[in-house]
Scaffold this active site. Structure first.
Site, PDB file in Angstrom:
ATOM      1  N   HIS A  28      43.055  29.541 -36.062  1.00 17.01           N
ATOM      2  CA  HIS A  28      43.348  30.509 -35.022  1.00 17.01           C
ATOM      3  C   HIS A  28      44.358  29.841 -34.091  1.00 17.01           C
ATOM      4  O   HIS A  28      44.127  28.710 -33.652  1.00 17.01           O
ATOM      5  CB  HIS A  28      42.045  30.845 -34.289  1.00 17.01           C
ATOM      6  CG  HIS A  28      42.245  31.702 -33.099  1.00 17.01           C
ATOM      7  ND1 HIS A  28      41.787  31.338 -31.859  1.00 17.01           N
ATOM      8  CD2 HIS A  28      42.872  32.872 -32.957  1.00 17.01           C
ATOM      9  CE1 HIS A  28      42.125  32.282 -31.006  1.00 17.01           C
ATOM     10  NE2 HIS A  28      42.779  33.220 -31.639  1.00 17.01           N
ATOM     11  N   GLU A 166      30.392  26.730 -40.753  1.00 20.40           N
ATOM     12  CA  GLU A 166      30.596  26.301 -39.353  1.00 20.40           C
ATOM     13  C   GLU A 166      29.644  26.968 -38.368  1.00 20.40           C
ATOM     14  O   GLU A 166      29.854  26.971 -37.166  1.00 20.40           O
ATOM     15  CB  GLU A 166      32.068  26.539 -38.925  1.00 20.40           C
ATOM     16  CG  GLU A 166      32.928  25.288 -39.044  1.00 20.40           C
ATOM     17  CD  GLU A 166      33.399  24.986 -40.457  1.00 20.40           C
ATOM     18  OE1 GLU A 166      32.941  25.656 -41.430  1.00 20.40           O
ATOM     19  OE2 GLU A 166      34.202  24.055 -40.643  1.00 20.40           O
ATOM     20  N   TYR A 168      28.833  30.211 -38.111  1.00 18.87           N
ATOM     21  CA  TYR A 168      29.114  31.604 -37.725  1.00 18.87           C
ATOM     22  C   TYR A 168      28.116  32.551 -38.421  1.00 18.87           C
ATOM     23  O   TYR A 168      27.250  32.119 -39.174  1.00 18.87           O
ATOM     24  CB  TYR A 168      30.569  31.964 -38.068  1.00 18.87           C
ATOM     25  CG  TYR A 168      31.573  31.251 -37.181  1.00 18.87           C
ATOM     26  CD1 TYR A 168      31.624  31.520 -35.815  1.00 18.87           C
ATOM     27  CD2 TYR A 168      32.459  30.311 -37.688  1.00 18.87           C
ATOM     28  CE1 TYR A 168      32.545  30.866 -34.986  1.00 18.87           C
ATOM     29  CE2 TYR A 168      33.376  29.654 -36.871  1.00 18.87           C
ATOM     30  CZ  TYR A 168      33.409  29.939 -35.523  1.00 18.87           C
ATOM     31  OH  TYR A 168      34.307  29.293 -34.703  1.00 18.87           O
ATOM     32  N   ARG A 216      34.151  30.551 -47.764  1.00 17.18           N
ATOM     33  CA  ARG A 216      34.020  29.212 -47.149  1.00 17.18           C
ATOM     34  C   ARG A 216      32.539  28.925 -47.003  1.00 17.18           C
ATOM     35  O   ARG A 216      31.845  29.501 -46.150  1.00 17.18           O
ATOM     36  CB  ARG A 216      34.746  29.162 -45.802  1.00 17.18           C
ATOM     37  CG  ARG A 216      34.910  27.732 -45.342  1.00 17.18           C
ATOM     38  CD  ARG A 216      35.997  27.545 -44.308  1.00 17.18           C
ATOM     39  NE  ARG A 216      36.344  26.125 -44.284  1.00 17.18           N
ATOM     40  CZ  ARG A 216      37.095  25.555 -43.388  1.00 17.18           C
ATOM     41  NH1 ARG A 216      37.627  26.256 -42.413  1.00 17.18           N
ATOM     42  NH2 ARG A 216      37.341  24.250 -43.435  1.00 17.18           N
ATOM     43  N   HIS A 254      29.400  24.273 -35.475  1.00 17.57           N
ATOM     44  CA  HIS A 254      30.058  23.890 -34.225  1.00 17.57           C
ATOM     45  C   HIS A 254      29.084  23.241 -33.251  1.00 17.57           C
ATOM     46  O   HIS A 254      29.486  22.474 -32.384  1.00 17.57           O
ATOM     47  CB  HIS A 254      30.734  25.094 -33.578  1.00 17.57           C
ATOM     48  CG  HIS A 254      32.004  25.475 -34.279  1.00 17.57           C
ATOM     49  ND1 HIS A 254      32.944  24.557 -34.665  1.00 17.57           N
ATOM     50  CD2 HIS A 254      32.477  26.679 -34.684  1.00 17.57           C
ATOM     51  CE1 HIS A 254      33.945  25.165 -35.274  1.00 17.57           C
ATOM     52  NE2 HIS A 254      33.684  26.458 -35.295  1.00 17.57           N
ATOM     53  N   ARG A 290      40.218  16.302 -42.713  1.00 22.72           N
ATOM     54  CA  ARG A 290      40.803  14.956 -42.627  1.00 22.72           C
ATOM     55  C   ARG A 290      41.486  14.532 -43.934  1.00 22.72           C
ATOM     56  O   ARG A 290      41.365  13.388 -44.360  1.00 22.72           O
ATOM     57  CB  ARG A 290      39.754  13.939 -42.188  1.00 22.72           C
ATOM     58  CG  ARG A 290      39.377  14.027 -40.736  1.00 22.72           C
ATOM     59  CD  ARG A 290      40.497  13.592 -39.780  1.00 22.72           C
ATOM     60  NE  ARG A 290      40.587  12.150 -39.653  1.00 22.72           N
ATOM     61  CZ  ARG A 290      41.717  11.468 -39.849  1.00 22.72           C
ATOM     62  NH1 ARG A 290      42.839  12.076 -40.198  1.00 22.72           N
ATOM     63  NH2 ARG A 290      41.726  10.158 -39.682  1.00 22.72           N
ATOM     64  N   CYS A 336      49.655  14.538 -39.251  1.00 20.89           N
ATOM     65  CA  CYS A 336      48.662  14.925 -38.238  1.00 20.89           C
ATOM     66  C   CYS A 336      47.780  13.722 -37.936  1.00 20.89           C
ATOM     67  O   CYS A 336      47.229  13.111 -38.847  1.00 20.89           O
ATOM     68  CB  CYS A 336      47.806  16.074 -38.760  1.00 20.89           C
ATOM     69  SG  CYS A 336      46.293  16.299 -37.788  1.00 20.89           S
ATOM     70  N   GLN A 341      44.566  17.213 -29.492  1.00 21.31           N
ATOM     71  CA  GLN A 341      44.970  17.402 -28.094  1.00 21.31           C
ATOM     72  C   GLN A 341      45.795  18.655 -27.842  1.00 21.31           C
ATOM     73  O   GLN A 341      45.714  19.239 -26.769  1.00 21.31           O
ATOM     74  CB  GLN A 341      45.750  16.178 -27.611  1.00 21.31           C
ATOM     75  CG  GLN A 341      44.848  14.998 -27.351  1.00 21.31           C
ATOM     76  CD  GLN A 341      45.641  13.781 -26.890  1.00 21.31           C
ATOM     77  OE1 GLN A 341      46.591  13.901 -26.135  1.00 21.31           O
ATOM     78  NE2 GLN A 341      45.261  12.622 -27.367  1.00 21.31           N
ATOM     79  N   ASP A 405      66.215  -0.117 -25.790  1.00 19.55           N
ATOM     80  CA  ASP A 405      64.906  -0.608 -25.361  1.00 19.55           C
ATOM     81  C   ASP A 405      64.993  -2.116 -25.248  1.00 19.55           C
ATOM     82  O   ASP A 405      65.587  -2.769 -26.115  1.00 19.55           O
ATOM     83  CB  ASP A 405      63.791  -0.209 -26.346  1.00 19.55           C
ATOM     84  CG  ASP A 405      62.432  -0.209 -25.661  1.00 19.55           C
ATOM     85  OD1 ASP A 405      61.774   0.845 -25.637  1.00 19.55           O
ATOM     86  OD2 ASP A 405      62.023  -1.275 -25.113  1.00 19.55           O
ATOM     87  N   ALA A 654      51.075  11.211 -24.593  1.00 18.04           N
ATOM     88  CA  ALA A 654      52.083  11.308 -25.645  1.00 18.04           C
ATOM     89  C   ALA A 654      52.448  12.761 -25.920  1.00 18.04           C
ATOM     90  O   ALA A 654      53.590  13.059 -26.269  1.00 18.04           O
ATOM     91  CB  ALA A 654      51.574  10.646 -26.918  1.00 18.04           C
TER      92      ALA A 654
HETATM   93  C1  LIG Z   1      43.383  25.096 -33.719  1.00 15.35           C
HETATM   94  C2  LIG Z   1      42.371  25.265 -34.825  1.00 15.35           C
HETATM   95  C3  LIG Z   1      41.837  26.519 -35.072  1.00 15.35           C
HETATM   96  C4  LIG Z   1      40.923  26.692 -36.121  1.00 15.35           C
HETATM   97  N1  LIG Z   1      40.482  27.958 -36.404  1.00 15.35           N
HETATM   98  C5  LIG Z   1      39.700  28.150 -37.502  1.00 15.35           C
HETATM   99  C6  LIG Z   1      39.328  29.466 -37.905  1.00 15.35           C
HETATM  100  O1  LIG Z   1      39.695  30.473 -37.282  1.00 15.35           O
HETATM  101  N2  LIG Z   1      38.550  29.591 -39.009  1.00 15.35           N
HETATM  102  C7  LIG Z   1      38.141  28.503 -39.740  1.00 15.35           C
HETATM  103  O2  LIG Z   1      37.455  28.660 -40.749  1.00 15.35           O
HETATM  104  N3  LIG Z   1      38.472  27.254 -39.378  1.00 15.35           N
HETATM  105  C8  LIG Z   1      39.253  27.056 -38.286  1.00 15.35           C
HETATM  106  N4  LIG Z   1      39.636  25.772 -37.954  1.00 15.35           N
HETATM  107  C9  LIG Z   1      39.169  24.634 -38.778  1.00 15.35           C
HETATM  108  C10 LIG Z   1      40.166  24.301 -39.889  1.00 15.35           C
HETATM  109  O3  LIG Z   1      40.226  25.331 -40.840  1.00 15.35           O
HETATM  110  C11 LIG Z   1      39.784  23.001 -40.617  1.00 15.35           C
HETATM  111  O4  LIG Z   1      38.530  23.160 -41.206  1.00 15.35           O
HETATM  112  C12 LIG Z   1      39.731  21.787 -39.716  1.00 15.35           C
HETATM  113  O5  LIG Z   1      40.846  21.748 -38.865  1.00 15.35           O
HETATM  114  C13 LIG Z   1      39.658  20.499 -40.527  1.00 15.35           C
HETATM  115  O6  LIG Z   1      40.684  20.393 -41.425  1.00 15.35           O
HETATM  116  P1  LIG Z   1      42.021  19.505 -41.145  1.00 15.35           P
HETATM  117  O7  LIG Z   1      41.553  18.102 -40.930  1.00 15.35           O
HETATM  118  O8  LIG Z   1      42.835  19.679 -42.379  1.00 15.35           O
HETATM  119  O9  LIG Z   1      42.667  20.078 -39.940  1.00 15.35           O
HETATM  120  C14 LIG Z   1      40.521  25.584 -36.905  1.00 15.35           C
HETATM  121  C15 LIG Z   1      41.046  24.323 -36.619  1.00 15.35           C
HETATM  122  C16 LIG Z   1      41.969  24.154 -35.598  1.00 15.35           C
HETATM  123  C17 LIG Z   1      42.536  22.793 -35.361  1.00 15.35           C
HETATM  124  S1  SF4 Z   2      47.665  18.137 -32.024  1.00 14.55           S
HETATM  125 FE1  SF4 Z   2      46.910  16.283 -33.016  1.00 14.55          FE
HETATM  126  S2  SF4 Z   2      45.228  17.023 -34.290  1.00 14.55           S
HETATM  127 FE2  SF4 Z   2      46.340  18.830 -33.678  1.00 14.55          FE
HETATM  128  S3  SF4 Z   2      47.714  19.152 -35.393  1.00 14.55           S
HETATM  129 FE3  SF4 Z   2      48.836  17.918 -33.924  1.00 14.55          FE
HETATM  130  S4  SF4 Z   2      48.502  15.791 -34.499  1.00 14.55           S
HETATM  131 FE4  SF4 Z   2      47.006  17.060 -35.581  1.00 14.55          FE
END
Ligand SMILES: Cc1cc2nc3c(=O)[nH]c(=O)nc-3n(C[C@H](O)[C@H](O)[C@H](O)COP(=O)(O)O)c2cc1C
Ligand code: SF4
Length: 668
Positions: A28, A166, A168, A216, A254, A290, A336, A341, A405, A654
């Site tokens: 989202h 998660e 829901y 999921r 969550h 991750r 990433c 942040q 620098d 940063a």
């Molecule tokens: C900004 C943000 C919004 C997310 N919104 C959703 C969502 O709407 N539905 C969902 O299933 N997971 C959502 N997630 C979780 C991601 O799908 C994913 O499971 C999580 O970021 C871990 O994977 P990654 O390490 O590849 O980011 C969201 C994650 C982030 C960072």
């Molecule tokens: S803000 Fe940090 S955790 Fe989020 S996508 Fe960017 S590097 Fe990844």
């Protein structure tokens, strides 16, 4: 031959083919609810499709009003809503991509008073108590899922993802923790699974056979009274029979008190659970969380842990992740760093998501680096995050850029951050900038002081000179046992076994982590320390965390009353605090510092005086902007820009530094 043969292999689903094994995970972004946001969303997804992702999954969209996570959250229930979705699907298809809509019903996690759930128990993360769903409401809700899926097909999506993890709504039906019903929708696992299974059947009936349905599935709930592994597998098999095309992994509710996506979570830490479920299924199974480099993804696929990988945040960081992997240049990927942040922290504050390492994320129509029509000679002083970000983009636009620098290497504050346990991923950001600078036209002058004389030849000067630590006025502050955080991180000064840290902001927390950290942990050790049971002895897979070996004794102190850490990121602050508590760090607020002498640090707390008999006192009491050159340059009429810490000496920020550098480069 490709370095990533498994990752780049197509996947034939029978009625359609994905061009590779990469899903962009659901996120989202906040654009879904902005006025005119779908145009921006279309541009965001267009770039990811152009970058070669096999299948994009949208952020969660509610199937009805009560299922919205926030009162204003996006919902797809009516034909008049199709037009804006067609902007998104059209953009993705023009680039040869595929996209699925995620349907997410928040259940008891909803943040409004109209929430519904299988049972009345309130979630610890929502202030509202859910209404118990009646039999009729359950049936209507299933119809709503099917209606949204039908509309998704009409809008041109290639599939849907049904959000079943998660914590829901669907997950709430599946687990005894939240499903206390004793009718046909609760009781034993068979009846608790009825809601997800009937939802999938209804969706399949609504969309036909030639449409992707991803489910999921929560493979690891990480809460008490979650599912057992046997139950997860049985549900996965039943979902297969009900008609899903792909099963994606969900990790952790969550409300779980275990980190699942922070930097401290080892890469691919949960591949093992996906593998166990996959062994019992025949539809393709997806690994998540991750996975942030093509190497990690390839290892998961080559090792048989999954058929596909799902990466979410890595596509905020770099739209061209897949294209760069396919071109054999993974070193150019902006990785990433899992800091949360600018993505999750923004969403939790109701702001649009972006990315610390890529400020263009979700701003594709607003932040662009077009070739300049008026090239300038630009000097940049300071090769930290702000300076590097500016220099790369300004040079790419066609300006003549010299980056100074006085240090022998690039990186500035990144060089300290990358030493902090849980921030090691900053190595990747440094690598990324190093590669970009090496391929750019930037004239890099390391080990060179940017004197006013040297700067005289430039049209404009960008001061990215960073900060210097602030020294608080405390009696004895120059005592030999007092160190600054830079003494420790930059100059590697020896530190004793008992330490007091003055200042519990972000740097204080980082330093405390640094001082108590156990050296590089294996995934197994990390799982054990957080109480995640790989043997899955209890439903939910939790166990008593394994205690850490006693190490340094650390006090983390602040003047401000209340508990330290309130200014930390919303989604990661609790992890830092839990980790420090686990290591026995004392975190005290409301401290008044009296003096430092041979006995230690004398403080007053709650009206009582103490002496902390520590070997060292480390000062992390904020910083001041370093902008010594500004007055001289301005006095001779040279145009000066301040970015990063030189502009505002906030915490080592940063995110702000990289964004400011990029924004200035776009407009200069
Ligand atoms: C900004 C943000 C919004 C997310 N919104 C959703 C969502 O709407 N539905 C969902 O299933 N997971 C959502 N997630 C979780 C991601 O799908 C994913 O499971 C999580 O970021 C871990 O994977 P990654 O390490 O590849 O980011 C969201 C994650 C982030 C960072
Ligand atoms: S803000 Fe940090 S955790 Fe989020 S996508 Fe960017 S590097 Fe990844």
């Amino acid at each position: 031959m490709s370095r990533y043969p498994h990752l780049l292999a197509p996947l034939d689903l029978g009625f359609t083919t994905l061009k590779n094994r990469v899903l962009m995970g659901s996120m989202h972004t906040g654009l879904e609810e902005e006025k005119g946001g779908f145009k921006k969303l279309a541009a965001f997804y267009r770039e990811r499709a152009r970058g070669g992702v096999g299948l994009i999954i949208t952020g969660g969209i509610a199937p009805n009003f009560r299922g919205r996570l926030m009162p204003h959250a996006a919902q797809l229930s009516f034909p008049w809503q199709l037009a804006k979705h067609r902007l998104v699907t059209g953009a993705v298809h023009q680039e040869g991509g595929k996209i699925a809509l995620q349907i997410l019903h928040a259940g008891r996690y909803a943040y409004h008073p109209f929430l519904q759930a299988p049972s009345a128990e309130q979630a610890p993360i929502s202030p509202f108590k859910p209404a118990v769903m009646s039999e009729r409401q359950i049936r209507n809700c299933i119809d709503d899922f099917a209606n949204t899926a039908r509309l998704a097909r009409e809008a041109g999506y290639d599939g849907v993802e049904i959000m079943g993890s998660e914590g829901y709504l669907i997950n709430q039906f599946i687990c005894a923790r939240t499903n206390r019903r004793d009718d046909g929708w609760g009781g034993d696992a068979g009846r608790r699974n009825r809601f997800p299974l009937e939802t999938v059947r209804a969706v399949r009936a609504a969309v036909g056979e030639d449409f992707i349905i991803i489910f999921r599935l929560s493979m690891l709930d990480l809460v008490e009274q979650g599912s057992s592994l046997e139950e997860v597998i049985a549900l996965g098999q039943a979902l297969e029979r009900a008609g899903v095309s792909i099963i994606n992994t969900g990790i952790g509710w969550h409300e779980a008190r275990v980190p699942t996506i922070a930097t401290s979570v080892p890469r691919a830490a949960f591949g093992w659970v996906t593998e166990r479920v996959r062994q019992a299924l025949s539809v393709p199974v997806v690994a998540t969380n991750r996975i942030n480099t093509p190497e990690v993804a390839e290892t998961i696929l080559a090792g048989g842990q999954a058929d596909l990988v799902c990466m979410a945040r890595p596509f905020l960081a770099d739209a061209d992740f897949v294209a760069k992997a396919a071109a054999g240049t993974p070193e150019l990927i902006n990785t990433c760093i899992a800091c949360n942040q600018a993505c999750l922290d923004h969403i939790f504050k109701g702001r649009r998501a972006s990315c610390l390492v890529n400020p263009r994320a979700c701003h594709e129509t607003e932040l662009n680096f077009l070739p300049t029509t008026a090239p300038k000679r630009l000097a940049v002083v300071g090769a930290g995050p702000a300076g590097m970000s500016f220099a790369c983009e300004a040079a790419a636009r066609g300006h003549s850029v010299t980056l100074f620098d006085r240090a022998a290497d690039i990186g500035g504050q990144f060089n300290y951050a990358k030493q902090i346990p849980g921030k090691e991923e900053f190595y990747e950001t440094l690598r990324y900038f190093r590669e970009r600078l090496a391929r750019s036209e930037v004239n890099l002058r390391l080990g060179t002081e940017a004197t006013p004389e040297r700067l005289a030849e430039f049209d404009e000067v960008v001061l990215a000179t960073g900060i210097r630590p602030r020294t608080p006025e405390i009696e004895g502050i120059h005592h030999p046992r007092v160190l600054s955080y830079l003494d420790v991180l930059a100059r590697q000064a020896p530190v004793g076994e008992k330490v007091a840290i003055i200042g519990a902001g972000g740097i204080g927390f980082d330093l405390a982590e640094y001082l108590v950290a156990t050296p590089a942990q294996s995934t197994e050790q990390w799982l054990a320390e957080w109480g995640i049971d790989k043997d899955y002895r209890e439903p939910g897979a939790l166990m008593t965390p394994v205690p850490v070996a006693p190490g340094r004794r650390v006090w983390l102190l602040q003047r401000k009353a209340g508990n330290p850490g309130q200014g930390l990121g919303k989604t990661t602050g609790w992890i830092h605090k839990a980790s420090l508590r686990h290591h026995g760090v004392k975190m005290w607020g409301g401290i008044s510092y009296q003096r430092i002498d041979d006995a230690g640090l004398h403080i007053e707390k709650d009206g009582e005086s103490y002496c902390l008999e520590v070997d060292n006192v480390i000062v992390c009491a904020g910083q001041e902007p370093e902008r010594g050159l500004q007055a001289t340059l301005a006095a001779r009429g040279q145009k000066v820009h301040l970015i990063g810490g030189a502009d505002v000496a906030a915490e080592l920020d940063a995110k702000r530094a990289i964004r400011q550098g990029a924004e200035l480069a776009a407009g200069i």
